[in-house]
Design a protein around this motif. Structure first.
Motif, PDB file in Angstrom:
ATOM      1  N   ASP A  31       0.802  -1.225   0.000  1.00  0.00           N
ATOM      2  CA  ASP A  31       0.000   0.000   0.000  1.00  0.00           C
ATOM      3  C   ASP A  31       0.833   1.273   0.000  1.00  0.00           C
ATOM      4  OD1 ASP A  31      -2.487  -1.355   0.064  1.00  0.00           O
ATOM      5  OD2 ASP A  31      -2.261  -1.660   2.224  1.00  0.00           O
ATOM      6  N   TYR A  32       2.046   1.212   0.541  1.00  0.00           N
ATOM      7  CA  TYR A  32       2.882   2.413   0.678  1.00  0.00           C
ATOM      8  C   TYR A  32       4.302   2.126   0.212  1.00  0.00           C
ATOM      9  CZ  TYR A  32      -0.947   3.763   3.723  1.00  0.00           C
ATOM     10  OH  TYR A  32      -2.182   4.047   4.212  1.00  0.00           O
ATOM     11  N   LEU A  33       4.937   3.133  -0.380  1.00  0.00           N
ATOM     12  CA  LEU A  33       6.339   3.056  -0.756  1.00  0.00           C
ATOM     13  C   LEU A  33       7.046   4.228  -0.084  1.00  0.00           C
ATOM     14  CD1 LEU A  33       8.583   1.734  -2.437  1.00  0.00           C
ATOM     15  CD2 LEU A  33       8.016   3.352  -4.252  1.00  0.00           C
ATOM     16  N   PHE A  34       7.955   3.919   0.824  1.00  0.00           N
ATOM     17  CA  PHE A  34       8.675   4.949   1.561  1.00  0.00           C
ATOM     18  C   PHE A  34       9.968   5.301   0.837  1.00  0.00           C
ATOM     19  CE2 PHE A  34       5.900   2.960   4.570  1.00  0.00           C
ATOM     20  CZ  PHE A  34       5.478   4.004   5.375  1.00  0.00           C
ATOM     21  N   GLY A  35      10.288   6.579   0.786  1.00  0.00           N
ATOM     22  CA  GLY A  35      11.514   7.044   0.146  1.00  0.00           C
ATOM     23  C   GLY A  35      12.106   8.212   0.898  1.00  0.00           C
ATOM     24  N   ASN A  36      13.365   8.495   0.620  1.00  0.00           N
ATOM     25  CA  ASN A  36      14.067   9.622   1.235  1.00  0.00           C
ATOM     26  C   ASN A  36      14.141  10.770   0.247  1.00  0.00           C
ATOM     27  OD1 ASN A  36      14.708   8.207   3.625  1.00  0.00           O
ATOM     28  ND2 ASN A  36      16.365   7.189   2.562  1.00  0.00           N
ATOM     29  N   ALA A  37      13.789  11.941   0.676  1.00  0.00           N
ATOM     30  CA  ALA A  37      13.878  13.124  -0.177  1.00  0.00           C
ATOM     31  C   ALA A  37      15.332  13.361  -0.562  1.00  0.00           C
ATOM     32  CB  ALA A  37      13.314  14.340   0.544  1.00  0.00           C
ATOM     33  N   GLY A  38      15.550  13.720  -1.814  1.00  0.00           N
ATOM     34  CA  GLY A  38      16.893  14.031  -2.268  1.00  0.00           C
ATOM     35  C   GLY A  38      17.616  12.856  -2.896  1.00  0.00           C
ATOM     36  N   THR A  39      17.026  11.680  -2.859  1.00  0.00           N
ATOM     37  CA  THR A  39      17.659  10.541  -3.511  1.00  0.00           C
ATOM     38  C   THR A  39      17.203  10.463  -4.958  1.00  0.00           C
ATOM     39  OG1 THR A  39      15.928   9.073  -2.722  1.00  0.00           O
ATOM     40  CG2 THR A  39      17.893   9.244  -1.358  1.00  0.00           C
ATOM     41  N   ASP A  40      17.804   9.593  -5.710  1.00  0.00           N
ATOM     42  CA  ASP A  40      17.531   9.504  -7.143  1.00  0.00           C
ATOM     43  C   ASP A  40      16.245   8.727  -7.411  1.00  0.00           C
ATOM     44  OD1 ASP A  40      17.780   9.719  -9.840  1.00  0.00           O
ATOM     45  OD2 ASP A  40      19.329   8.196 -10.025  1.00  0.00           O
ATOM     46  N   PHE A  41      15.131   9.433  -7.481  1.00  0.00           N
ATOM     47  CA  PHE A  41      13.827   8.822  -7.685  1.00  0.00           C
ATOM     48  C   PHE A  41      13.190   9.235  -9.012  1.00  0.00           C
ATOM     49  CE2 PHE A  41      13.893   7.918  -3.176  1.00  0.00           C
ATOM     50  CZ  PHE A  41      13.159   6.753  -3.086  1.00  0.00           C
ATOM     51  N   ALA A  42      13.952   9.823  -9.914  1.00  0.00           N
ATOM     52  CA  ALA A  42      13.365  10.333 -11.157  1.00  0.00           C
ATOM     53  C   ALA A  42      12.542   9.278 -11.912  1.00  0.00           C
ATOM     54  CB  ALA A  42      14.445  10.920 -12.049  1.00  0.00           C
ATOM     55  N   PRO A  43      13.033   8.057 -12.103  1.00  0.00           N
ATOM     56  CA  PRO A  43      12.208   7.068 -12.816  1.00  0.00           C
ATOM     57  C   PRO A  43      10.916   6.726 -12.071  1.00  0.00           C
ATOM     58  CG  PRO A  43      14.505   6.394 -12.812  1.00  0.00           C
ATOM     59  CD  PRO A  43      14.392   7.556 -11.867  1.00  0.00           C
ATOM     60  N   LEU A  44      10.977   6.654 -10.747  1.00  0.00           N
ATOM     61  CA  LEU A  44       9.767   6.360  -9.980  1.00  0.00           C
ATOM     62  C   LEU A  44       8.784   7.519 -10.041  1.00  0.00           C
ATOM     63  CD1 LEU A  44      11.193   4.517  -6.856  1.00  0.00           C
ATOM     64  CD2 LEU A  44       9.797   3.553  -8.690  1.00  0.00           C
ATOM     65  N   ILE A  45       9.283   8.735  -9.984  1.00  0.00           N
ATOM     66  CA  ILE A  45       8.401   9.902 -10.078  1.00  0.00           C
ATOM     67  C   ILE A  45       7.692   9.914 -11.426  1.00  0.00           C
ATOM     68  CG2 ILE A  45       8.361  12.429 -10.212  1.00  0.00           C
ATOM     69  CD1 ILE A  45      10.655  12.366  -8.105  1.00  0.00           C
ATOM     70  N   GLU A  46       8.430   9.619 -12.484  1.00  0.00           N
ATOM     71  CA  GLU A  46       7.826   9.549 -13.811  1.00  0.00           C
ATOM     72  C   GLU A  46       6.788   8.426 -13.877  1.00  0.00           C
ATOM     73  OE1 GLU A  46       6.813  10.486 -17.579  1.00  0.00           O
ATOM     74  OE2 GLU A  46       8.114  11.649 -16.274  1.00  0.00           O
ATOM     75  N   ALA A  47       7.086   7.292 -13.259  1.00  0.00           N
ATOM     76  CA  ALA A  47       6.141   6.173 -13.246  1.00  0.00           C
ATOM     77  C   ALA A  47       4.881   6.531 -12.459  1.00  0.00           C
ATOM     78  CB  ALA A  47       6.804   4.927 -12.663  1.00  0.00           C
ATOM     79  N   TYR A  48       5.038   7.262 -11.355  1.00  0.00           N
ATOM     80  CA  TYR A  48       3.867   7.720 -10.601  1.00  0.00           C
ATOM     81  C   TYR A  48       3.028   8.678 -11.441  1.00  0.00           C
ATOM     82  CZ  TYR A  48       4.656   5.670  -5.999  1.00  0.00           C
ATOM     83  OH  TYR A  48       4.775   4.794  -4.955  1.00  0.00           O
ATOM     84  N   SER A  49       3.683   9.552 -12.184  1.00  0.00           N
ATOM     85  CA  SER A  49       2.965  10.486 -13.044  1.00  0.00           C
ATOM     86  C   SER A  49       2.187   9.739 -14.122  1.00  0.00           C
ATOM     87  CB  SER A  49       3.959  11.457 -13.692  1.00  0.00           C
ATOM     88  OG  SER A  49       3.313  12.278 -14.628  1.00  0.00           O
ATOM     89  N   GLN A  50       2.821   8.748 -14.722  1.00  0.00           N
ATOM     90  CA  GLN A  50       2.159   7.951 -15.745  1.00  0.00           C
ATOM     91  C   GLN A  50       0.990   7.169 -15.152  1.00  0.00           C
ATOM     92  OE1 GLN A  50       4.702   5.076 -17.649  1.00  0.00           O
ATOM     93  NE2 GLN A  50       3.476   5.119 -19.505  1.00  0.00           N
ATOM     94  N   ALA A  51       1.172   6.631 -13.952  1.00  0.00           N
ATOM     95  CA  ALA A  51       0.088   5.881 -13.290  1.00  0.00           C
ATOM     96  C   ALA A  51      -1.098   6.797 -13.012  1.00  0.00           C
ATOM     97  CB  ALA A  51       0.598   5.248 -12.003  1.00  0.00           C
ATOM     98  N   ALA A  52      -0.826   8.034 -12.634  1.00  0.00           N
ATOM     99  CA  ALA A  52      -1.908   8.984 -12.373  1.00  0.00           C
ATOM    100  C   ALA A  52      -2.701   9.265 -13.654  1.00  0.00           C
ATOM    101  CB  ALA A  52      -1.341  10.280 -11.802  1.00  0.00           C
ATOM    102  N   GLN A  53      -2.004   9.319 -14.785  1.00  0.00           N
ATOM    103  CA  GLN A  53      -2.670   9.585 -16.059  1.00  0.00           C
ATOM    104  C   GLN A  53      -3.473   8.388 -16.558  1.00  0.00           C
ATOM    105  OE1 GLN A  53       0.345  10.928 -18.771  1.00  0.00           O
ATOM    106  NE2 GLN A  53       0.803  12.746 -17.565  1.00  0.00           N
ATOM    107  N   THR A  54      -2.982   7.186 -16.273  1.00  0.00           N
ATOM    108  CA  THR A  54      -3.643   5.984 -16.783  1.00  0.00           C
ATOM    109  C   THR A  54      -4.614   5.360 -15.784  1.00  0.00           C
ATOM    110  OG1 THR A  54      -1.883   4.513 -16.041  1.00  0.00           O
ATOM    111  CG2 THR A  54      -1.678   5.425 -18.270  1.00  0.00           C
TER     112      THR A  54
END
Length: 66
Positions: A31-54
């Motif tokens: 249900d949750y994915l925990f991450g640290n701010a400032g780490t390399d999450f660009a691919p995950l952020i893009e995947a979250y954006s795509q998931a929001a659109q689809t």
């Protein structure tokens, strides 16, 4: 393949590894994915954006900040 390990046939889950990872986590009931701010999450952020659109199911992102 064993039970519950069958690959998904959804095309939106095959676009990239990050999207496939988030979809797999959701399929496994995460249900949750925990991450640290400032780490390399660009691919995950893009995947979250795509998931929001689809409308794809993905774990809710939780960012740890100082």
């Amino acid at each position: 393949m064993g039970p519950g390990l069958e690959p998904s046939n959804r095309s939106d889950r095959k676009d990239n590894v990050a999207g496939a990872y988030l979809a797999l986590l959701a399929d496994r009931g995460v249900d949750y994915l925990f991450g640290n701010a400032g780490t390399d999450f660009a691919p995950l952020i893009e995947a979250y954006s795509q998931a929001a659109q689809t409308g794809a199911a993905v774990p809710r992102p939780i960012l740890a900040t100082p």
